[in-house]
Structures are given as C-alpha cells and as structure tokens.
Design a protein around this motif. Structure first.
Motif, PDB file in Angstrom:
ATOM      1  N   LEU A 167       0.823  -1.212   0.000  1.00 33.33           N
ATOM      2  CA  LEU A 167       0.000   0.000   0.000  1.00 33.33           C
ATOM      3  C   LEU A 167       0.858   1.262   0.000  1.00 33.33           C
ATOM      4  O   LEU A 167       0.466   2.285  -0.571  1.00 33.33           O
ATOM      5  N   SER A 168       2.025   1.187   0.610  1.00 31.98           N
ATOM      6  CA  SER A 168       2.945   2.335   0.552  1.00 31.98           C
ATOM      7  C   SER A 168       3.401   2.564  -0.883  1.00 31.98           C
ATOM      8  O   SER A 168       3.466   3.710  -1.360  1.00 31.98           O
ATOM      9  N   GLN A 169       3.710   1.492  -1.593  1.00 29.79           N
ATOM     10  CA  GLN A 169       4.118   1.613  -2.989  1.00 29.79           C
ATOM     11  C   GLN A 169       2.965   2.119  -3.856  1.00 29.79           C
ATOM     12  O   GLN A 169       3.166   2.945  -4.759  1.00 29.79           O
ATOM     13  N   ALA A 170       1.754   1.625  -3.576  1.00 32.56           N
ATOM     14  CA  ALA A 170       0.589   2.054  -4.355  1.00 32.56           C
ATOM     15  C   ALA A 170       0.347   3.543  -4.176  1.00 32.56           C
ATOM     16  O   ALA A 170       0.073   4.268  -5.152  1.00 32.56           O
ATOM     17  N   TYR A 171       0.461   4.025  -2.939  1.00 34.50           N
ATOM     18  CA  TYR A 171       0.234   5.454  -2.679  1.00 34.50           C
ATOM     19  C   TYR A 171       1.324   6.298  -3.320  1.00 34.50           C
ATOM     20  O   TYR A 171       1.061   7.401  -3.833  1.00 34.50           O
ATOM     21  N   SER A 172       2.544   5.774  -3.307  1.00 35.98           N
ATOM     22  CA  SER A 172       3.653   6.510  -3.919  1.00 35.98           C
ATOM     23  C   SER A 172       3.447   6.657  -5.424  1.00 35.98           C
ATOM     24  O   SER A 172       3.725   7.714  -5.999  1.00 35.98           O
ATOM     25  N   LEU A 173       2.923   5.595  -6.069  1.00 32.27           N
ATOM     26  CA  LEU A 173       2.702   5.635  -7.515  1.00 32.27           C
ATOM     27  C   LEU A 173       1.476   6.459  -7.889  1.00 32.27           C
ATOM     28  O   LEU A 173       1.463   7.129  -8.924  1.00 32.27           O
ATOM     29  N   ASN A 174       0.449   6.398  -7.066  1.00 33.35           N
ATOM     30  CA  ASN A 174      -0.804   7.073  -7.407  1.00 33.35           C
ATOM     31  C   ASN A 174      -1.464   7.613  -6.137  1.00 33.35           C
ATOM     32  O   ASN A 174      -2.432   7.046  -5.640  1.00 33.35           O
ATOM     33  N   PRO A 175      -0.948   8.718  -5.587  1.00 32.37           N
ATOM     34  CA  PRO A 175      -1.544   9.273  -4.358  1.00 32.37           C
ATOM     35  C   PRO A 175      -2.954   9.779  -4.624  1.00 32.37           C
ATOM     36  O   PRO A 175      -3.229  10.393  -5.656  1.00 32.37           O
ATOM     37  N   GLY A 176      -3.848   9.487  -3.683  1.00 32.30           N
ATOM     38  CA  GLY A 176      -5.232   9.898  -3.810  1.00 32.30           C
ATOM     39  C   GLY A 176      -6.021   9.367  -2.642  1.00 32.30           C
ATOM     40  O   GLY A 176      -5.492   8.618  -1.798  1.00 32.30           O
ATOM     41  N   PRO A 177      -7.304   9.723  -2.533  1.00 30.34           N
ATOM     42  CA  PRO A 177      -8.084   9.322  -1.360  1.00 30.34           C
ATOM     43  C   PRO A 177      -8.219   7.810  -1.204  1.00 30.34           C
ATOM     44  O   PRO A 177      -8.202   7.299  -0.081  1.00 30.34           O
ATOM     45  N   ASP A 178      -8.341   7.061  -2.310  1.00 32.94           N
ATOM     46  CA  ASP A 178      -8.516   5.610  -2.191  1.00 32.94           C
ATOM     47  C   ASP A 178      -7.266   4.940  -1.645  1.00 32.94           C
ATOM     48  O   ASP A 178      -7.338   4.135  -0.701  1.00 32.94           O
ATOM     49  N   SER A 179      -6.113   5.249  -2.249  1.00 31.17           N
ATOM     50  CA  SER A 179      -4.868   4.632  -1.780  1.00 31.17           C
ATOM     51  C   SER A 179      -4.489   5.148  -0.398  1.00 31.17           C
ATOM     52  O   SER A 179      -3.931   4.405   0.428  1.00 31.17           O
ATOM     53  N   ALA A 180      -4.812   6.403  -0.104  1.00 29.70           N
ATOM     54  CA  ALA A 180      -4.522   6.961   1.221  1.00 29.70           C
ATOM     55  C   ALA A 180      -5.355   6.264   2.295  1.00 29.70           C
ATOM     56  O   ALA A 180      -4.840   5.928   3.379  1.00 29.70           O
ATOM     57  N   LEU A 181      -6.619   6.048   2.020  1.00 30.35           N
ATOM     58  CA  LEU A 181      -7.492   5.405   2.999  1.00 30.35           C
ATOM     59  C   LEU A 181      -7.034   3.977   3.283  1.00 30.35           C
ATOM     60  O   LEU A 181      -7.017   3.533   4.443  1.00 30.35           O
ATOM     61  N   ALA A 182      -6.670   3.232   2.225  1.00 32.75           N
ATOM     62  CA  ALA A 182      -6.205   1.859   2.424  1.00 32.75           C
ATOM     63  C   ALA A 182      -4.909   1.833   3.230  1.00 32.75           C
ATOM     64  O   ALA A 182      -4.754   1.022   4.158  1.00 32.75           O
TER      65      ALA A 182
END
Length: 683
Positions: free
Chosen positions: A560-575
C-alpha cells in the motif's frame, strides 16, 4: 450361467426411487413451512421442481423470499416471457385440476397422488386411449398413447400402460420388466406358469394388448420374459422430464446473490458461460483473467444507436466465507445498428483481469443488466499456492487466435507480453481454426533450464494426433509459452491437450485441457468487451487490501505504501491509513488523511480519523468525527458506543450514559455495555 444385468428387483427399486424421491424429500423437511408454501411444494409442483430448486426453496427464511422464488420458478418455465400470460403455468394448473377432479375417483386419494394423475400432469392428455375393461380373464387395463419429443430423449411415439392389480383398486403404472403380461391375466381363470405362458393366454384374449404388454415402444419387438431396458429408460425419462426441460442454475445463482440484487432482477436470470485463467505475476501474486458470456443481451435504443450497460460485482471469499476482496465495475457500450446486428449473430464476451494474493478462495461474479433488469452469475474455486521455487506450469488457456496488444499502459485481459489471446468460454473449435495454447512456466533456475523442455500433445482417445516439443533453455523465468496447432487435419470429436514439463527426461509437472472440434466449417467468435487496463498501482492497491484482509499487515504496508507513492489519492490513502491503524501507527493515520479530510469525506475516512484520535487519547477530537459520522451517515452502534466512551473519558458521565442507553434501546443484547450502564447508575 446367469447373464449379468439388472435384476427385476433392481429395476423395481429404480422406478420406486424415481417415483417417490420427490415426496420423501419434501415431506421430510417441509413440515415447518406455512401451509400455502407447503402445499405448493408438496402438491402443486412436486413433479416439476428439481432437487436444486427444492433445496434452495427450503433454505428461504421469509414469505417474501418464497414469493419471489415462486415467481422466478414459473418464469424459468414460461415459453414466451414477453407476454403477460405464462402458458406453462396455466397448462400445469389445468392438468393438476383435471387430475384431482377425475383421476382420483374411487381411490380414496387426491388425483395428483395417483399414477395416472402423475403421468397426466407431466405429459398432459394422451393422444389416444385404449381401454380393456370388459374382457373376461383380463384385469382392467388402459393404454395411453403419446407422441414424443426426441429432444428430451423420448421416442416419436410411445405407450404408458395402467392396470388394476388383481382387478381391484386404482390404476397403477405398468412396467413390462417389473410386471409382465402375467400381471394382466386373471389368476382366478388362468394360472400362468411363466411370462411366455401368460403372454400366450393374453394373446388369445386380446392380441393387441398382448403385444403392447411386452414393450411401451410400439416399434419394438421382444420375447416374453426378457428384461426390457428401453421401456425402463422410457419410464425413467418420463419421470424426470419436467426437470430436464429447465435449467435450474438460476435457483442457486439467485440464492447466492439475493441480498445483492433488487427485487425486479430476481425473476430474470439468464444463463451464461464463464472461464477463469490464473497466472503468476512477477510481484508474488496472481493475475486472474476472466470472461463471462451471457446467453442473451438486452439493449435500449438511444436515438439511432443502442445502449448496453453491464454491471459486474466480484467477490473473493476465503474458506470461512470472509470477504477478502470485492469490486464493482460498469461496462457501458454504445452500439450502432450494424454493430447490434453483429452481436445478435455472435455472443459478447465481457472480459477483465484483477490481481489476487496466494490462498484458497471462492470467486463469485454477479452480472447485472440494468436496462432489462436481468442477472447472471458464475462461481469458481481458486487454489493459488504461494511460490515454492519448484518448477511448475500453469493452467492451460485454449484460445482461437492472437492479436497484437494495443500500446497502452497497464495490462489488458488475456494479455501475455505484447499479444492478447482471443479466448471464448466454450472450448469448441472448427476445423478451420488454429488452436492457440498458452501456459506459464515458473521455477526454473538457469541450470534447470538447460535440461528442461515442454511437450505439448493434442490427444484423441489418448492417442497423440499432434505433438510439439520445445527446449526451455532460453525462456525467461515466469514467461509464457504460446503454441499454435492447426486443426484442419482433425476429425470432429472431443480432444485433450496435454502439457508436460520435463527436466532431464523426467516429467516434473503436467496439465490438461479439454476441447471439442466441431464439424462446422467455422464458429463465430464472440465480440470482446473490456474496460480499462490494470496498472501497477492498481495491482499494488488491490493486493495490499487483500493482504490486510488476510491478516498479513507487513505485506499490506509494503504494497500500500508503494501504491500510494505511484498514485496518491483518497482511495490509496485510505487503504494505507487502515494498514497504519492496524499496525498501531495512529499519528500516521492522522497525518496521511489530513489532506483528504473535508466536509463530504467518505464514511470510512471519517470513521478512521475518529478511531485514530481516540487511540491517541484525544477524545474531544475523536468525538467530533464520531458525531459527524452519525449526523451524515446514520446510526452505527459501534460509532455510537465509541462516542459514549469519548464523553466518559472527558468526564461527562451523564452524556455518556444517555448515549449508551440509546445504543441499548437499539440493540438490548449488548451484555457488557448493559453491565457498564448498570454500574454507572449505581454510583
């Protein structure tokens, strides 16, 4: 020596089981049903309902669910669903009423319970009736003649015979094997020694009946005393005819998804074919490619064009039934008239791909068409073992062609490298097709590759008709092998494609896939429809959430850290914030969600911020988010109890008590909370 075969006792047991299975199973478990539903199940449709339909009906808990099921039951049998009348249901109740009015007379039972009543309900009025009731020395007998439909395994013409056993009581169903002509000849006049003797005496009294007593199929000629397998099969086919005429998959599909589909969808099940292909990704998870092809597609006209919108709801659950992953997707299509005409000639295949972490799961897919209020579904078991490092090959995918993949970011369904496999759910191919077989090879070290080969064999009756053998020395690990096999030399029939991974002459893994080669010159390929591509950020976000739901918090945090780094946004931030919370990083939750905290934030975000501040021992700030949640999204007992706890921590015991009492009024079965409230009242 006695010849092997079915004994008369065995045949009799089969017929009895066929006749009574409906009554026994229904009576054993339906006694607790409300009377009108018990009557519907045990009397009105006892000869129509399939075992699967009965099983589902008996699981239903409310009268509303039962009413919806009954409506769906009749709709599945409606020969013309586009008219307000259901001709099948009307004809069935006409037959049922006739049986009860006329075929139970003098028997002491309702007409539907008699053998004649059952046959009349299943087959309807006979095309001809021959009556043998006033022949001296012959027990009363009736021969009902019917024209049959070969589509359902019936001969073009056949008889159903009834007789009164020993000349009294009701007419019972006659079996040439079980009863024989001796059952029709009166014992008080002729003491027949065996079936041949009885047949000869019956032939003297009524030659036509004597011939009919040997077989229910007029064109068949047998010797007296011979076990008549064709007549036995005919009786079994008649008894199962109502079940053979309906596809009962709708019942289980509706039951599985009844809490997810609106009432107007419930009676509109459509059959569909589906397939799933699981392969490994380089990141340690799997990629699940799937396709679903509904049997029909309803559209809505919009000016000169036509609109189609398919909604897909997927759910992955573990062996305990817990949801590990869930997704909702919409696939809108805007069709021109010529494209619609093409779809009507060919099927349409809705295709997608999603990532999934290793484990044993059930994949349930619900497909809804909001335009026609129709639904379909399929379910598959997924066994996805973690990597062991051992050599292995994946499930084989059989396709009918290849396309160069479009140059877009991300992964398309059924894409391998730069190519997209053209796959249809039903594995039927024409002789003009070139069969494309694709599989993945994993776990080969550089040393093993030098000794490894893959043998692909197309088999007919376990005999190889085509063989491909290739070295894997230059194949990158985790890569796909794609092999093309022309089918022009294949005769129509069923085939098996087998893949064997061999290392140093020893088979280390093997896979099989079944297919049919049709006699048709060509088979129309489906129209492919998919939405978007699977990006790396999508994969990391989905598998991070799955890792979280399977309890693997460390893996979840990494992905999830990698996902947020690639595409920051409310969905990845919440997860990612949820992973922080479960790891005890409460301040990390607050800091991460701060940029996304606004008056119209999602319920999950508001709740998570409240729980984070509460865990940081900041009850006043937590209470702000809990109250916001309750005001915007309605009552939630967990949030309500948390709010009471905040006020208690802030020293406002009266407000805390009032909140908890409200919670208990909504659900009195909270024993620990009840003890706490009672103890506060005593102080």
């Amino acid at each position: 020596m006695k010849k092997p075969g079915l004994s008369k006792t065995r045949i009799k047991n089969i017929l009895i089981a066929s006749s009574l299975i409906f009554l026994i199973s229904a009576a054993a478990v339906a006694v607790s049903l409300p009377e009108r539903y018990r009557k519907w199940l045990e009397e009105e449709v006892v000869y129509l309902i399939t075992p699967k339909e009965r099983e589902v009906f008996l699981k239903l808990q409310t009268d509303r669910e039962r009413d919806i099921f009954i409506e769906a039951f009749w709709k599945q049998r409606d020969p013309n669903p586009n008219t307000p009348q259901n001709e099948f249901r009307e004809e069935h109740y006409r037959r049922l009423n006739y049986a009860n009015q006329y075929l139970g007379r003098g028997t002491g039972k309702s007409g539907w319970k008699t053998d004649q009543g059952r046959i009349y309900i299943i087959l309807g009025p006979p095309n001809n009736i021959e009556t043998y009731e006033n022949i001296m020395g012959v027990y009363p007998t009736q021969v009902w003649f019917y024209y049959g439909d070969p589509r359902y395994g019936l001969p073009t013409g056949f008889n159903v015979i009834f007789f009164k056993k020993e000349g009294t009581g009701e007419y019972i169903l006659y079996s040439p094997s079980d009863h024989g002509p001796q059952a029709l000849v009166a014992d008080y006049m002729y003491n027949a020694k065996d079936a041949r003797d009885a047949y000869q005496r019956l032939h003297q009294l009524s030659p036509n009946l004597a011939e009919q007593s040997l077989s229910l199929i007029p064109s068949e000629r047998l010797e007296p005393g011979v076990i008549n397998l064709a007549s036995n099969r005919l009786l079994a086919t008649i008894m199962s005819l109502p079940q053979r005429m309906v596809e009962d998959a709708y019942a289980e599909a509706w039951f599985r998804h009844k809490d997810m589909i609106e009432v107007e969808y419930s009676t509109n099940y459509i059959r569909s074919d589906g397939e799933v292909w699981a392969v490994r990704s380089q990141q340690g998870h799997y990629l699940i490619h799937y396709a679903v092809e509904p049997a029909k597609l309803s559209v809505s006209q919009d000016g000169r064009n036509y609109l189609v919108r398919i909604e897909l709801n997927g759910r992955i659950s573990d062996s305990q039934g817990r949801t590990i992953y869930q997704f909702d997707k919409s696939l809108p299509l805007d069709l021109k008239p010529e494209e619609l005409a093409e779809i009507q000639k060919r099927s349409i295949s809705f295709q997608d791909v999603f990532p999934l972490v290793p484990g044993n799961y059930t994949f349930d897919l619900l497909l809804k068409n909001p335009i026609s209020r129709e639904f379909s579904s399929f379910s598959r078991k997924l066994n996805l073992p973690a990597e062991t490092g051992e050599p292995e090959i994946s499930q084989i995918l059989l396709a009918y062609g290849l396309l160069e993949s479009q140059d877009r970011p991300g992964l398309q369904p059924y894409q391998v490298g730069r190519q997209q496999l053209l796959s249809r759910s039903h594995k039927s191919f024409a002789v003009s097709d070139t069969l494309v077989a694709c599989l993945q090879v994993s776990g080969l070290s550089e040393e093993l590759k030098k000794k490894a080969s893959l043998k692909i064999s197309l088999l007919a009756d376990n005999q190889a008709v085509q063989v491909r053998d290739r070295s894997l020395a230059e194949l990158p690990d985790g890569s796909f092998v794609v092999e093309s096999l022309p089918l022009s030399s294949c005769k129509p029939g069923y085939y098996t494609l087998r893949a064997d991974l061999t290392i140093g002459g020893q088979v280390r893994d093997s896979r099989r896939a079944e297919l049919e080669v049709s006699g048709l010159s060509a088979i129309a390929s489906p129209i492919l429809a998919s939405r978007g591509q699977l990006t790396e950020a999508d994969e990391l976000l989905a598998t991070g959430i799955q890792s979280l739901n399977t309890g693997n918090n460390q893996e979840a945090l990494k992905r999830l850290s990698q996902a947020y780094s690639l595409n920051p946004g409310p969905d990845s931030a919440l997860a990612l914030a949820e992973a922080f919370f479960r790891s005890g990083q409460f301040q990390g939750v607050v800091d991460l969600l701060a940029p996304y905290d606004h008056p119209d934030s999602a319920a999950e975000l508001v709740s998570l911020l409240g729980r984070a501040f509460h865990s940081l021992n900041q009850p006043a700030r937590a209470a702000v988010y809990y109250e916001q949640y309750l005001n915007r999204f309605g009552v939630n007992l967990e949030i309500l109890n948390y709010l009471g706890s905040c006020y208690y921590q802030m020293g406002d015991k009266e407000k805390a008590l009032a909140i908890w009492e409200k919670s208990l009024s909504l659900n009195p079965d909270q024993e620990k909370l009840k003890e706490l409230v009672n103890s506060l009242k005593k102080k």
